[in-house]
Design a protein around this motif. Sequence first.
Motif, short mmCIF file in Angstrom:
data_model
loop_
_atom_site.label_atom_id
_atom_site.label_comp_id
_atom_site.label_asym_id
_atom_site.label_seq_id
_atom_site.Cartn_x
_atom_site.Cartn_y
_atom_site.Cartn_z
N ILE A 271 52.96 1.42 -26.11
CA ILE A 271 54.11 2.21 -26.60
C ILE A 271 54.83 2.93 -25.46
O ILE A 271 56.04 3.12 -25.51
CB ILE A 271 53.65 3.25 -27.65
CG1 ILE A 271 52.79 2.57 -28.73
CG2 ILE A 271 54.83 3.90 -28.32
CD1 ILE A 271 52.20 3.53 -29.73
N LEU A 274 57.76 1.07 -24.34
CA LEU A 274 58.89 1.12 -25.28
C LEU A 274 59.65 2.44 -25.13
O LEU A 274 60.88 2.47 -25.07
CB LEU A 274 58.37 0.98 -26.73
CG LEU A 274 59.42 0.99 -27.83
CD1 LEU A 274 60.21 -0.31 -27.85
CD2 LEU A 274 58.79 1.21 -29.20
N GLU A 278 63.45 3.05 -23.98
CA GLU A 278 64.36 3.79 -24.86
C GLU A 278 65.10 4.87 -24.08
O GLU A 278 66.29 5.12 -24.29
CB GLU A 278 63.58 4.42 -26.03
CG GLU A 278 64.49 4.97 -27.11
CD GLU A 278 63.87 6.14 -27.85
OE1 GLU A 278 62.86 6.70 -27.37
OE2 GLU A 278 64.41 6.51 -28.91
N LEU A 303 64.88 -3.65 -26.97
CA LEU A 303 64.03 -2.70 -27.70
C LEU A 303 63.45 -3.36 -28.95
O LEU A 303 62.28 -3.17 -29.29
CB LEU A 303 64.86 -1.47 -28.12
CG LEU A 303 65.17 -0.45 -27.04
CD1 LEU A 303 66.16 0.60 -27.56
CD2 LEU A 303 63.90 0.27 -26.57
N ARG A 304 64.29 -4.17 -29.63
CA ARG A 304 63.84 -4.83 -30.86
C ARG A 304 62.66 -5.76 -30.57
O ARG A 304 61.63 -5.73 -31.26
CB ARG A 304 65.00 -5.61 -31.48
CG ARG A 304 64.65 -6.25 -32.83
CD ARG A 304 65.81 -7.07 -33.37
NE ARG A 304 67.01 -6.29 -33.59
CZ ARG A 304 68.17 -6.48 -32.95
NH1 ARG A 304 68.27 -7.46 -32.06
NH2 ARG A 304 69.21 -5.72 -33.19
N TYR A 307 59.59 -3.79 -29.72
CA TYR A 307 59.04 -3.16 -30.92
C TYR A 307 58.29 -4.19 -31.77
O TYR A 307 57.18 -3.94 -32.24
CB TYR A 307 60.19 -2.51 -31.72
CG TYR A 307 59.76 -1.83 -32.98
CD1 TYR A 307 59.05 -0.63 -32.94
CD2 TYR A 307 60.05 -2.37 -34.23
CE1 TYR A 307 58.63 0.00 -34.10
CE2 TYR A 307 59.65 -1.75 -35.40
CZ TYR A 307 58.94 -0.56 -35.33
OH TYR A 307 58.52 0.06 -36.48
N GLU A 308 58.92 -5.36 -31.93
CA GLU A 308 58.27 -6.43 -32.72
C GLU A 308 56.96 -6.88 -32.07
O GLU A 308 55.99 -7.16 -32.76
CB GLU A 308 59.23 -7.62 -32.87
CG GLU A 308 60.34 -7.33 -33.87
CD GLU A 308 61.45 -8.39 -33.87
OE1 GLU A 308 62.41 -8.21 -34.63
OE2 GLU A 308 61.36 -9.36 -33.08
N LEU A 315 50.49 -2.30 -33.81
CA LEU A 315 51.04 -0.93 -33.76
C LEU A 315 50.74 -0.12 -35.03
O LEU A 315 50.29 1.03 -34.95
CB LEU A 315 52.55 -1.00 -33.54
CG LEU A 315 53.34 0.30 -33.59
CD1 LEU A 315 52.99 1.18 -32.40
CD2 LEU A 315 54.84 0.04 -33.59
N LEU A 345 59.00 6.52 -33.40
CA LEU A 345 59.01 5.07 -33.62
C LEU A 345 59.95 4.71 -34.77
O LEU A 345 60.60 3.67 -34.74
CB LEU A 345 57.59 4.57 -33.91
CG LEU A 345 56.66 4.48 -32.68
CD1 LEU A 345 55.22 4.25 -33.11
CD2 LEU A 345 57.11 3.38 -31.72
N ILE A 348 63.35 4.50 -33.45
CA ILE A 348 63.55 3.22 -32.74
C ILE A 348 63.71 2.09 -33.77
O ILE A 348 64.56 1.21 -33.62
CB ILE A 348 62.38 2.95 -31.77
CG1 ILE A 348 62.41 3.99 -30.64
CG2 ILE A 348 62.46 1.55 -31.17
CD1 ILE A 348 61.28 3.93 -29.65
N LYS A 349 62.91 2.16 -34.83
CA LYS A 349 62.98 1.14 -35.88
C LYS A 349 64.39 1.09 -36.47
O LYS A 349 64.95 0.01 -36.70
CB LYS A 349 61.95 1.48 -36.97
CG LYS A 349 61.70 0.39 -37.97
CD LYS A 349 60.60 0.85 -38.91
CE LYS A 349 60.46 -0.07 -40.10
NZ LYS A 349 59.45 0.41 -41.04
#
Lengths: 491, 201
Positions: A271, A274, A278, A303-304, A307-308, A315, A345, A348-349
């Motif tokens: 994380i 990420l 960000e 970022l996507r 995150y995925e 996660l 998070l 970010i989502k």
Amino acid sequence: MDEIIAEKVITATYYKLSLIKEQISQIRLHSFPSDNPKQLAEIIKVICNLFQEYLLRLQNDASSQPVEVARLAKFIANTTGELASHLRFVEGASIERTPWNMVLPFQSFVKDIYQPNSFLIVRPQWQYNYKVIWDLVEVYKEHIEKGLSKKVSLDQKVFNTKLYIVSFPGFEKNNLLLHANLGHEIGHPIASEFLAAEAESAKAKPQYLPRIAEELEKVLEKVLEKYLGRDATELEKYAQKGKLQAHIVFLRKRGLEEIISDLISVNLFGIASLFATEEIADISQSIDEVKAPQYYPPLRMRLRLMYEELLSNGLDSMFNNVDAQRTFQQNDFNMHVLSAVKERLDIIKTTVSIDKDKNHIENDPILKIAYDSILEVLPKIKGFIKTRISGHVFEFEKIHNTVLPLCDRIANRIPPNAVEIDPFMPVIADIPAILNAGWFYKITCLSKLSSYRKQEEYVKELNILNDLLLKAVELSHVHREYFKWIKDSKK
Amino acid sequence: MSTLSKAEILRFMTAINLNERLIITPLLDKDEQVKDCAIDVRLGNQFIITQKTSFTEMDVSLQDQIKTRIGQYQRKIVIGFRERFVLHPQQLVLGSTMEYIVFPNCLSGYVIGRSSWGRLGLIIATATGINPGYKGCLTLELENLGEVPIVLYPGIRIAQLILHTVEGEGKYRSRYRFPVGPEFSKAHEDNEIGFWARKRE
């Protein structure tokens, strides 16, 4: 005339090479956090000696043609100028200008991922970004052999090293949390391994190119009209089609370089990686466009994908793990940390669920072909990464066992160098765990200061956090090395 | 107030509650470091060295000059682990413990040299007291009182902590906040300096 020019160039270059060697002696007096910068200085010195000997041979060789002598002398002169500029890599890597505590630990972390003969230099740069240069020594070797027509024997021991020079934004020297971006830089050479392997296998069996050509054909008329207008000749159209195809291949390559590096980073540092990306996205003018001349993929897309990747690595388990929840309900601070991290998070989502970047790509037929091809190869990339860095993939079990207890230490103003539930049986923290603990703490405790507009307090707190984190990286490295020594000496 | 024995030291080091725990981190070798009535601590790898300068004095009352003067007089350096640091006769150098130390509010202590080093002429601290609640690396004032240079290596066990319980509870308040290496002097931040030193024209 050639003879006179050659004489002049030889003398001037010989002098310049002496100056470089003198500068190297001066630079070697600086203190460095590791021996690697000195090793690069030594390689440059070896090349200087080799050039000086070569120049003397040229001068004394009556059989050579003056034109050829002048050409070789000029080649050495130009290379010398370039070589001198590389001293900045050595000079910048001094203790004063680098986050010295993290250099050795980072170096041994990277060595496990690259090859044993690799050596890494960490240096600052004034530009506000991270960068990696690799295979510099190989470039020296090829350049010299090509330029001097292989008439030199290069010491294989010296030239068989893999050098990685990683640059960071100089004034952020102590900002260890931002240095999670180094995970991306570690990824670049690995991304290039993937692309080289892909290019190699394309020789045997066509891979993505036919599909790109096919897709381009479908939109060609429309695109050509945009580039050339309606009155273009067939020849012009043909030439433009070639250019377009090459541009798509280039866009695909640029996109893959960055995306693979991102995925490696997020696999190594979890994380933290990420959150660091960000932070870069926050200050970017646009996170939805692909812009010349760098052609970075849109940050929203990056970022996507990161995150995925985290989701597929587990996660959610850190929030869903019932046993862990039960344990941590006893500790309010840990619950507080988890909920602050979850909140971030979720932001970010939301960011990555917006399609602006996708629309930008969809609306440009050339970008669309390139990025469709990138998304097509993604599953293969993910498999490649997991194999390539196996043993180094960030595990989410670590969050409860290591990262949260480390975060607790930071909150108590103790460096997060180890989990010491039993102080005599410490679990030494590694760089990824320290980085994640640092980010978790920052998001939980420092974000509040920022939202209450207590900027001065924020500065003080962030400085304390950076000090504790850098100290932790240093202490955990010493601790691990000491234990290794104890173990070895008992054998 | 009594000096803590080994058993007591170990008891404080294993306290469940972090706020009540004596923390010495990393403790590389418990058996070597925890002694009968003391804990050995190691030399860190950051030093503040002093150098000759052109100004005539260090006057902590000269608020507008003192920071610059300290900057000119003292410089922070880092020595790699396994590298040598040579301390010359009569030279004053600030070092620090490698370990980060946390005292609970019920303990105080002092740091003193190890006799083996003392016999070589090395003094390691003059300001030796450690307050309850202290958190950070301890700054050591290293001086070589001998006649020949002494070679020091970061990581060596150079000093020892003697610990005492505190009657009542103390709480550490200091201008040196969570140091992770040696710290420059902040004597000029004493508020009362303004009273004791006549303002110069």
